[in-house]
Write a protein that holds these residues in place. Structure first.
Motif, PDB file in Angstrom:
ATOM      1  N   ALA A   1      62.359  25.326  22.176  1.00  0.00           N
ATOM      2  CA  ALA A   1      61.520  24.214  21.750  1.00  0.00           C
ATOM      3  C   ALA A   1      60.108  24.702  21.473  1.00  0.00           C
ATOM      4  N   THR A   2      59.575  24.316  20.333  1.00  0.00           N
ATOM      5  CA  THR A   2      58.179  24.597  20.010  1.00  0.00           C
ATOM      6  C   THR A   2      57.289  23.415  20.360  1.00  0.00           C
ATOM      7  N   ARG A   3      57.913  22.255  20.568  1.00  0.00           N
ATOM      8  CA  ARG A   3      57.159  21.063  20.958  1.00  0.00           C
ATOM      9  C   ARG A   3      58.065  20.180  21.795  1.00  0.00           C
ATOM     10  N   THR A   4      57.528  19.688  22.906  1.00  0.00           N
ATOM     11  CA  THR A   4      58.288  18.781  23.766  1.00  0.00           C
ATOM     12  C   THR A   4      57.480  17.513  23.964  1.00  0.00           C
TER      13      THR A   4
ATOM     14  N   LEU B   1      60.998  29.163  29.824  1.00  0.00           N
ATOM     15  CA  LEU B   1      60.380  27.862  29.613  1.00  0.00           C
ATOM     16  C   LEU B   1      60.665  27.396  28.190  1.00  0.00           C
ATOM     17  N   ASN B   2      61.104  26.140  28.069  1.00  0.00           N
ATOM     18  CA  ASN B   2      61.425  25.518  26.781  1.00  0.00           C
ATOM     19  C   ASN B   2      62.653  26.124  26.105  1.00  0.00           C
ATOM     20  N   LEU B   3      63.465  26.819  26.897  1.00  0.00           N
ATOM     21  CA  LEU B   3      64.740  27.322  26.387  1.00  0.00           C
ATOM     22  C   LEU B   3      65.838  26.329  26.761  1.00  0.00           C
ATOM     23  N   TYR B   4      66.461  25.735  25.774  1.00  0.00           N
ATOM     24  CA  TYR B   4      67.601  24.842  26.013  1.00  0.00           C
ATOM     25  C   TYR B   4      68.741  25.677  26.577  1.00  0.00           C
ATOM     26  N   PRO B   5      69.319  25.303  27.708  1.00  0.00           N
ATOM     27  CA  PRO B   5      70.255  26.216  28.391  1.00  0.00           C
ATOM     28  C   PRO B   5      71.616  26.369  27.723  1.00  0.00           C
ATOM     29  N   VAL B   6      71.986  25.474  26.831  1.00  0.00           N
ATOM     30  CA  VAL B   6      73.295  25.547  26.181  1.00  0.00           C
ATOM     31  C   VAL B   6      73.192  26.440  24.949  1.00  0.00           C
TER      32      VAL B   6
END
Length: 583
Positions: free
Chosen positions: A434-437, A563-568
């Motif tokens: 993710a670059t933005r949350t 951080l901000n890494l989607y786990p799937v």
């Protein structure tokens, strides 16, 4: 003495009242006793407060060999039309005073009071914007969840029970029976079907055929049906016109198309009297039974073809979100200047005024139902895909730390998953960073929703034993992508299941960060030039102390790369260590 009558309290009271859950229990038993060879009374689950959830399975054929029509009533218990109309329609179908012979060719799965706890929260003012019955149930469950926002995430015990019923009986068509909110106008019912705007395009023609045939039948019986749910563009403003909503899979209307099955959203009009609304709903059910008897076998074959097509969808583009093409900035313009595919329609409404209110200070609409009036208003029904994602060639890998919870939830939907038996090193995969949350400002349906910007990129990752492989090669591939693509509107990521992955948990004290930044600048002239250029060109960055520190911290060895890494992960082929996926 137990009352075994097959007549509803609504009928006995002249449609002034509706029954409670004890009536559902009584009628389910009475129907099964009256027609023991054609009716099964099922308890398919328990509510959050422990009440039994009941359904009737009705057919004179083997229900596993014929198309199944599901009638879902009472998802919003204040809207009790479907419950009373369902019992009346089934009584007539079984007695063959309506659609004779239909039950020889189809089965009907009737859920009279889906939200059973809400059904028992009975009160006179639970539906103040509705003409009868005198008392009704409450919209949400005992856990204050709206079940028609819970299909995808399946948080409630009620939804988990219903999904079990769906897995067992695989209804070809689900008719979700509601009552409208909102404006006052002439039509007495709206019908919105899918797949027509979403799902497998090879089902669109049959979806339109289903909708148009029910509309024709209702019009023949004296109703004034609409082919869309009448959502105003601006609340309480008829002049703003209507917008077509393509529902995401949190709703029944968006969920069943992702299973390659048909759905019909039935909304009787809240300001028609209760007797009229029940009659119109009864007519809708009978029309559906007749259509299913005539076309169900052919429609079921199309659905099975769509299943096979979904299992071959790896590598193809899948649309996961839509828009009507409307936005608030265009709504105030003249119709001739509006964008987004609006077209003018003649809509049968009533005369109305919109004058400033002494209560709110805002314009308030007052309808005159004694004065029919045709509204010439825009209708925005140009459906535009807003999120399209290429399906992975192989499938998704859920890491072992998330596998138990996510695997159990996928199983609720009948989605095939396989455990990874042995570890794999340096697996070439796609990872979403993710670059933005953006977290929601307030909870919705008990969850803090999350919006993600970013994209998939090629990386190497280790996959541990105990991870879960979710193959794309399965009939529920569309649903798999809706749940596991992080930017889909009803994905597990969007519903906040992985929020912890997007929270920074390790920090440097500001004075340490200052020392780190100074050291990095001293050792790397190119970094210093980049920093100075950013200060000059980005005013917002230059004025934000934390952003300036983060510029360095993100480049330092202490930064959390997860951080901000989607786990799937997405993978192109089945992991070698995993067993072959079942079809």
């Amino acid at each position: 003495m137990q009352d075994h009558t097959l007549t509803t309290i609504a009928e006995e009271s002249g449609f002034r009242r509706t029954g409670r859950t004890d009536e559902v229990t009584r009628l389910c038993a009475a129907f099964a006793a009256a027609w023991p060879r054609a009716v099964q009374s099922l308890e398919f689950g328990r509510s959050a407060q422990g009440r039994p959830m009941r359904a009737l399975l009705v057919s004179r054929a083997d229900p596993r060999r014929v198309p199944v029509l599901m009638l879902q009533a009472g998802i919003h218990p204040g809207e009790s039309d479907g419950k009373d109309a369902g019992f009346i329609a089934l009584r007539e179908l079984l007695g063959e005073s309506a659609a004779p012979g239909a039950l020889e060719r189809i089965a009907i799965l009737f859920v009279p009071a889906f939200n059973v706890d809400g059904h028992e929260r009975f009160g006179r003012w639970n539906r103040p914007n509705q003409d009868g019955p005198e008392e009704t149930g409450w919209r949400t469950t005992a856990q204050n969840l709206n079940l028609n926002r819970d299909y995808a995430k399946a948080d409630s015990p009620e939804m988990r029970a219903l999904l079990g019923l769906v897995r067992v009986w695989d209804p070809l068509v689900c008719a979700d029976l509601h009552v409208t909110d909102g404006a006052n106008f002439q039509p007495d019912v709206s019908l919105q079907s899918e797949p027509v705007n979403q799902g497998d395009p090879q089902l669109f023609s049959a979806g339109r055929e289903l909708r148009d045939a029910v509309i024709a039948s209702l019009a023949h019986s004296g109703s004034m049906p609409l082919p869309f749910y009448p959502d105003f563009v601006r609340t309480d403003d008829p002049a703003s016109g209507f917008v077509l909503t393509v529902y995401s899979p949190r709703f029944s209307t968006g969920y069943f198309p992702q299973r390659n099955r048909f759905t019909l959203l039935v909304e009787t009009h809240s300001w028609k009297d209760y007797a009229t609304r029940v009659r119109v709903t009864r007519n809708t059910i009978v029309a559906l039974a007749e259509l299913m008897a005539a076309h169900g076998t052919a429609w079921r074959e199309l659905a099975h073809q769509a299943d096979a097509s979904a299992a071959r969808s790896g590598g193809t583009e899948m649309v996961l979100d839509y828009s009507s093409g409307w936005n608030e900035g265009t709504a105030s313009r003249p119709a001739s200047q509006q964008e987004g595919g609006a077209r003018l329609i003649d809509f049968p409404g009533y005369a109305y005024t919109r004058d400033p209110s002494p209560i709110s200070g805002e314009p308030v609409t007052v309808y005159d139902p004694k004065t029919p009036q045709v509204w010439r208003v825009p209708y925005r029904d140009a459906v535009v895909p807003t999120l399209s994602v290429r399906a992975p060639l192989g499938g998704y890998v859920v890491p072992c730390e998330w596998a138990q919870e996510i695997g159990a939830r996928l199983g609720l939907h009948g989605i095939t998953c396989e455990p990874v038996r042995a570890p794999s090193r340096e697996v070439r995969a796609e990872a979403f960073r993710a670059t933005r949350t953006q977290f929601a400002a307030a909870p919705f349906e008990g969850r803090m929703r999350l919006s993600l910007s970013g994209g998939w990129q090629r990386e190497s990752h280790d996959v541990a034993a105990g991870a879960l492989f979710v193959p794309i090669a399965q009939p529920r591939a569309r649903l798999v992508m809706h749940l596991l693509e992080p930017q889909a509107p009803d994905s597990y990521a969007a519903w906040g299941f992985f929020n912890a992955c997007f929270e920074q948990k390790e920090y440097l004290e500001p004075y340490v960060a200052e020392q780190v930044a100074r050291g990095m600048l001293a050792q790397d002239p190119a970094l210093q030039a980049q920093f100075e250029r950013r200060l000059k060109e980005d005013v917002a960055f230059a004025r934000a102390p934390q952003a300036r520190l983060d510029f360095f911290l993100r480049r330092h060895a202490s930064w959390d790369t997860q951080l901000n890494l989607y786990p799937v992960l997405r993978v192109d082929e089945l992991l070698a260590a995993a067993p072959a996926a079942r079809s």
